[in-house]
Design a protein around this motif. Structure first.
Motif, PDB file in Angstrom:
ATOM      1  N   LEU A  41       0.825  -1.205   0.000  1.00 32.46           N
ATOM      2  CA  LEU A  41       0.000   0.000   0.000  1.00 32.46           C
ATOM      3  C   LEU A  41       0.859   1.255   0.000  1.00 32.46           C
ATOM      4  CD1 LEU A  41      -2.787  -1.043   2.550  1.00 32.46           C
ATOM      5  CD2 LEU A  41      -2.946  -0.940   0.053  1.00 32.46           C
ATOM      6  N   THR A  42       1.971   1.230   0.722  1.00 36.87           N
ATOM      7  CA  THR A  42       2.870   2.386   0.754  1.00 36.87           C
ATOM      8  C   THR A  42       3.480   2.636  -0.621  1.00 36.87           C
ATOM      9  OG1 THR A  42       3.388   1.926   3.066  1.00 36.87           O
ATOM     10  CG2 THR A  42       4.871   3.397   1.887  1.00 36.87           C
ATOM     11  N   MET A  43       3.952   1.567  -1.264  1.00 29.03           N
ATOM     12  CA  MET A  43       4.505   1.718  -2.614  1.00 29.03           C
ATOM     13  C   MET A  43       3.443   2.192  -3.592  1.00 29.03           C
ATOM     14  SD  MET A  43       7.697   1.076  -2.462  1.00 29.03           S
ATOM     15  CE  MET A  43       8.018   0.924  -4.208  1.00 29.03           C
ATOM     16  N   LEU A  44       2.244   1.701  -3.407  1.00 32.82           N
ATOM     17  CA  LEU A  44       1.157   2.129  -4.279  1.00 32.82           C
ATOM     18  C   LEU A  44       0.855   3.610  -4.081  1.00 32.82           C
ATOM     19  CD1 LEU A  44      -0.831   0.888  -6.348  1.00 32.82           C
ATOM     20  CD2 LEU A  44      -2.438   0.579  -4.465  1.00 32.82           C
ATOM     21  N   LEU A  45       0.999   4.068  -2.842  1.00 35.34           N
ATOM     22  CA  LEU A  45       0.711   5.467  -2.528  1.00 35.34           C
ATOM     23  C   LEU A  45       1.760   6.403  -3.103  1.00 35.34           C
ATOM     24  CD1 LEU A  45      -0.951   7.587  -0.947  1.00 35.34           C
ATOM     25  CD2 LEU A  45       0.499   7.083   1.033  1.00 35.34           C
ATOM     26  N   PHE A  46       3.031   6.024  -3.047  1.00 33.04           N
ATOM     27  CA  PHE A  46       4.099   6.939  -3.452  1.00 33.04           C
ATOM     28  C   PHE A  46       4.519   6.772  -4.911  1.00 33.04           C
ATOM     29  CE2 PHE A  46       4.526   7.043   1.145  1.00 33.04           C
ATOM     30  CZ  PHE A  46       4.805   8.384   1.384  1.00 33.04           C
ATOM     31  N   LEU A  47       4.555   5.518  -5.405  1.00 29.90           N
ATOM     32  CA  LEU A  47       4.972   5.301  -6.782  1.00 29.90           C
ATOM     33  C   LEU A  47       3.788   5.207  -7.744  1.00 29.90           C
ATOM     34  CD1 LEU A  47       7.879   2.706  -6.415  1.00 29.90           C
ATOM     35  CD2 LEU A  47       8.013   5.186  -6.614  1.00 29.90           C
ATOM     36  N   HIS A  48       2.582   5.110  -7.211  1.00 27.07           N
ATOM     37  CA  HIS A  48       1.361   5.036  -8.039  1.00 27.07           C
ATOM     38  C   HIS A  48       1.456   3.902  -9.054  1.00 27.07           C
ATOM     39  CE1 HIS A  48       0.259   8.891  -6.302  1.00 27.07           C
ATOM     40  NE2 HIS A  48       1.455   9.360  -6.651  1.00 27.07           N
ATOM     41  N   SER A  49       2.097   2.766  -8.642  1.00 32.18           N
ATOM     42  CA  SER A  49       2.274   1.644  -9.554  1.00 32.18           C
ATOM     43  C   SER A  49       1.959   0.351  -8.818  1.00 32.18           C
ATOM     44  CB  SER A  49       3.709   1.606 -10.095  1.00 32.18           C
ATOM     45  OG  SER A  49       3.909   0.438 -10.859  1.00 32.18           O
ATOM     46  N   LEU A  50       0.961  -0.342  -9.297  1.00 32.35           N
ATOM     47  CA  LEU A  50       0.579  -1.605  -8.686  1.00 32.35           C
ATOM     48  C   LEU A  50       1.655  -2.667  -8.886  1.00 32.35           C
ATOM     49  CD1 LEU A  50      -1.678  -3.057  -7.162  1.00 32.35           C
ATOM     50  CD2 LEU A  50      -2.659  -3.703  -9.370  1.00 32.35           C
ATOM     51  N   ARG A  51       2.336  -2.633 -10.024  1.00 29.08           N
ATOM     52  CA  ARG A  51       3.374  -3.622 -10.295  1.00 29.08           C
ATOM     53  C   ARG A  51       4.581  -3.419  -9.381  1.00 29.08           C
ATOM     54  NH1 ARG A  51       3.350  -5.323 -16.617  1.00 29.08           N
ATOM     55  NH2 ARG A  51       1.123  -5.071 -16.989  1.00 29.08           N
ATOM     56  N   ASN A  52       4.960  -2.179  -9.180  1.00 26.44           N
ATOM     57  CA  ASN A  52       6.078  -1.896  -8.287  1.00 26.44           C
ATOM     58  C   ASN A  52       5.771  -2.358  -6.856  1.00 26.44           C
ATOM     59  OD1 ASN A  52       7.416  -0.777 -10.424  1.00 26.44           O
ATOM     60  ND2 ASN A  52       7.016   1.351  -9.847  1.00 26.44           N
ATOM     61  N   ALA A  53       4.551  -2.127  -6.440  1.00 23.29           N
ATOM     62  CA  ALA A  53       4.144  -2.583  -5.111  1.00 23.29           C
ATOM     63  C   ALA A  53       4.222  -4.098  -5.012  1.00 23.29           C
ATOM     64  CB  ALA A  53       2.732  -2.095  -4.798  1.00 23.29           C
ATOM     65  N   LEU A  54       3.850  -4.806  -6.087  1.00 18.37           N
ATOM     66  CA  LEU A  54       3.907  -6.259  -6.101  1.00 18.37           C
ATOM     67  C   LEU A  54       5.351  -6.751  -6.065  1.00 18.37           C
ATOM     68  CD1 LEU A  54       2.350  -8.913  -6.299  1.00 18.37           C
ATOM     69  CD2 LEU A  54       2.453  -8.707  -8.798  1.00 18.37           C
ATOM     70  N   PHE A  55       6.245  -6.065  -6.770  1.00 21.53           N
ATOM     71  CA  PHE A  55       7.661  -6.459  -6.771  1.00 21.53           C
ATOM     72  C   PHE A  55       8.247  -6.383  -5.358  1.00 21.53           C
ATOM     73  CE2 PHE A  55       7.976  -4.777 -11.394  1.00 21.53           C
ATOM     74  CZ  PHE A  55       7.283  -5.887 -11.839  1.00 21.53           C
ATOM     75  N   VAL A  56       7.949  -5.316  -4.659  1.00 22.86           N
ATOM     76  CA  VAL A  56       8.464  -5.160  -3.299  1.00 22.86           C
ATOM     77  C   VAL A  56       7.860  -6.216  -2.376  1.00 22.86           C
ATOM     78  CG1 VAL A  56       8.590  -3.614  -1.314  1.00 22.86           C
ATOM     79  CG2 VAL A  56       8.904  -2.709  -3.616  1.00 22.86           C
ATOM     80  N   SER A  57       6.591  -6.517  -2.562  1.00 25.61           N
ATOM     81  CA  SER A  57       5.934  -7.517  -1.724  1.00 25.61           C
ATOM     82  C   SER A  57       6.543  -8.903  -1.920  1.00 25.61           C
ATOM     83  CB  SER A  57       4.438  -7.561  -2.044  1.00 25.61           C
ATOM     84  OG  SER A  57       3.847  -6.285  -1.853  1.00 25.61           O
ATOM     85  N   ILE A  58       6.993  -9.201  -3.131  1.00 24.64           N
ATOM     86  CA  ILE A  58       7.640 -10.492  -3.389  1.00 24.64           C
ATOM     87  C   ILE A  58       9.028 -10.533  -2.749  1.00 24.64           C
ATOM     88  CG2 ILE A  58       8.602 -11.952  -5.217  1.00 24.64           C
ATOM     89  CD1 ILE A  58       6.308 -11.037  -7.010  1.00 24.64           C
ATOM     90  N   ALA A  59       9.703  -9.386  -2.680  1.00 25.13           N
ATOM     91  CA  ALA A  59      11.070  -9.347  -2.148  1.00 25.13           C
ATOM     92  C   ALA A  59      11.116  -9.667  -0.658  1.00 25.13           C
ATOM     93  CB  ALA A  59      11.686  -7.969  -2.411  1.00 25.13           C
ATOM     94  N   ILE A  60      10.057  -9.356   0.104  1.00 24.55           N
ATOM     95  CA  ILE A  60      10.083  -9.576   1.557  1.00 24.55           C
ATOM     96  C   ILE A  60      10.172 -11.057   1.908  1.00 24.55           C
ATOM     97  CG2 ILE A  60       8.809  -9.263   3.700  1.00 24.55           C
ATOM     98  CD1 ILE A  60       7.682  -6.702   2.577  1.00 24.55           C
ATOM     99  N   PRO A  61       9.244 -11.907   1.472  1.00 24.99           N
ATOM    100  CA  PRO A  61       9.370 -13.335   1.841  1.00 24.99           C
ATOM    101  C   PRO A  61      10.595 -14.005   1.236  1.00 24.99           C
ATOM    102  CG  PRO A  61       7.585 -13.023   0.271  1.00 24.99           C
ATOM    103  CD  PRO A  61       8.010 -11.653   0.694  1.00 24.99           C
ATOM    104  N   LEU A  62      11.024 -13.562   0.040  1.00 27.03           N
ATOM    105  CA  LEU A  62      12.213 -14.155  -0.557  1.00 27.03           C
ATOM    106  C   LEU A  62      13.467 -13.839   0.241  1.00 27.03           C
ATOM    107  CD1 LEU A  62      11.668 -13.652  -4.400  1.00 27.03           C
ATOM    108  CD2 LEU A  62      11.315 -15.702  -3.022  1.00 27.03           C
TER     109      LEU A  62
END
Length: 498
Positions: A347-368
């Motif tokens: 949600l934070t990435m979506l708020l600042f970068l206005h990109s759903l894909r970028n938010a998804l990329f960061v979300s994948i990086a956490i569990p990995l």
């Protein structure tokens, strides 16, 4: 930068690598021991000596000073303190930081053995011990039943306690409270004087007549039958009818002639109550390296079976302290924190970068970054305890730093008109050294904590190394997975048109 090119041009390598890391990470997560605190050992050795019937001054002069003098030459000794009281001596040795406690304990035992002949014969063997976290009980249970108190104590001591001690991982089981059976022999002074008996003579006869030992064997052809004398007292009448002396004329002086034999209770020194009800306390300690949660589950299962077996006697168990509950709750909270962190970061990435894909990329990086950390925890001998779980909880916010910086710079390169592949490569190449320095700064802050030699280091070592390992894994993810995802799925645009 060939490493980055390999990640972008050879996605199969990255996918296989992180698939294996995630798989083994989840596997080792289930294999990690679960404990309340990490294992640590205080730099302290204690020597306790029981000297029955001696006063405080006699204990000090005959026992305490002898032990102090023997241990003063022990290598690595810092301070020696002692307490002398009636019937008991306690000597505490504070070792210097970095001392090998196990080796010092062995050396101290050798020095105590060397002076054993100088100690009073009536003094018991000195008991040496050190302090470990495994010495603390992991479970405390109260047992109640509707039966005679002495019968109940025998049931717990002879039936329930052995059942618990047979559970894998259980190191020691102690009982507190309860009424233990005791046979008291109250001597009559006047009758003993009349028969010319002394207390020492009565005591020796009672001890010598309560024996059970092998006496030989009988051979019959090819068979050999061992013979054993069973002279243990079976009933109170056996004690009462024990012959103490044979008088002229065939008269026998028995114990009942000079004493009153009573089947009664031992004087209680400790009391145990659960919710105001008298009970027997059961303290369970685990062996070193055992899994607290697994032991707790096995103990609970065993107690349920015992309750079912002795249901007619009203046997019930109440668990008052169970460290496994706190440990399991802490482990579950990490999983919840991970889920919420992924959602909030997205949600934070979506708020600042206005990109759903970028938010998804960061979300994948956490569990990995987080899941493979369990592999290194397993290899380093760590466990899931309050310190390591605290590290995993706090590091969640750090894991996204590298990914966010990399995504933002790749996004900026795409805004200049570059292709996704070229933007991913240039974005990493431009700030690669910066990302490495940021990550290494975090790592070098925590790693030195694990290299010191002190009690604080033992407590915080797992915390520090867990943070450092997870941070370094986030660097690996930002240099491989993030540019790979962006080079394949990155796209310019805003939320409304993606």
């Amino acid at each position: 930068m060939d490493f980055i090119k390999l990640s972008i041009n050879r996605p199969t390598v990255v996918v296989v690598l992180f698939s294996a890391l995630v798989f083994f990470g989840l596997y080792t997560y289930r294999s990690l021991n679960r404990e309340l605190f990490p294992e640590f050992q205080a730099d302290v050795i204690s020597i306790g000596t029981v000297y029955p019937g001696a006063g405080a001054s006699e204990v000090e002069n005959s026992v305490t000073k002898e032990i102090e003098n023997a241990l003063s030459s022990l290598e690595g000794v810092g301070d020696i303190t002692s307490v002398s009281m009636e019937n008991y001596s306690l000597v505490t040795v504070q070792l210097k930081n970095g001392s090998n406690v196990d080796l010092s304990l062995q050396n101290a035992q050798r020095k105590i053995n060397a002076i054993r002949g100088s100690l009073p014969d009536e003094a018991e063997e000195p008991a040496l011990s050190d302090f470990r976290m495994s010495d603390l009980p992991i479970m405390t249970i109260g047992a109640t039943a509707s039966m005679d108190e002495t019968v109940f104590f025998d049931l717990v001591d002879r039936e329930i306690k052995p059942m618990l001690e047979r559970i894998p991982g259980v190191g020691n089981v102690n009982l507190t409270g309860g009424q233990e059976r005791e046979i008291q022999i109250n001597l009559n002074r006047e009758r003993m004087s009349a028969y010319g008996l002394s207390i020492l003579e009565v005591s020796r006869t009672l001890l010598a007549s309560n024996l059970d030992f092998p006496t030989g064997k009988i051979r019959n052809g090819h068979e050999q039958i061992p013979i054993r004398m069973q002279g243990k007292y079976q009933t109170v009448a056996d004690v009462e009818n024990l012959a103490l002396r044979y008088l002229p004329g065939g008269t026998t002086v028995n114990v009942k002639d000079v004493a009153e034999v009573r089947d009664t209770y031992r004087d209680a020194t400790t009391l145990c109550r659960v919710n105001g009800v008298p009970s027997i306390g059961i303290s369970i300690r685990k062996s070193a390296g055992a899994n607290t949660v697994e032991i707790s589950e096995s103990v609970s299962k065993t107690l349920r079976q015992a309750e079912e077996q002795y249901r007619s006697q009203g046997l019930q168990f109440v668990t008052t302290v169970d460290n496994a509950e706190f440990t399991q709750e802490a482990a579950d909270s990490v999983v919840r924190d991970l889920f919420f962190a992924i959602v909030l970061v997205a949600l934070t990435m979506l708020l600042f970068l206005h990109s759903l894909r970028n938010a998804l990329f960061v979300s994948i990086a956490i569990p990995l970054s987080l899941v493979p950390t369990f592999i290194f925890m397993y290899l380093l001998g760590f466990s899931l305890n309050l310190m390591s779980l605290l590290a995993l909880t706090l590091v969640v916010g750090i894991l996204v730093d590298d990914a966010i910086v990399v995504i933002e710079n790749i996004h900026r390169n795409m805004e200049t008109g570059k292709t996704r592949v070229q933007a991913a490569y240039d974005g990493i190449r431009e700030i690669g050294s910066t990302i490495v320095s940021i990550t290494l700064v975090l790592a070098v802050v925590f790693v030195p904590i694990s290299l010191t030699q002190s009690l604080i280091s033992d407590i915080f070592r797992q915390f520090a190394l867990t943070v450092a390992v997870a941070t370094l894994l986030s660097l690996l993810v930002s240099f491989t997975v993030v540019p790979l995802l962006y080079s394949r799925f990155g796209k310019m645009g805003k939320v409304g048109i993606e």
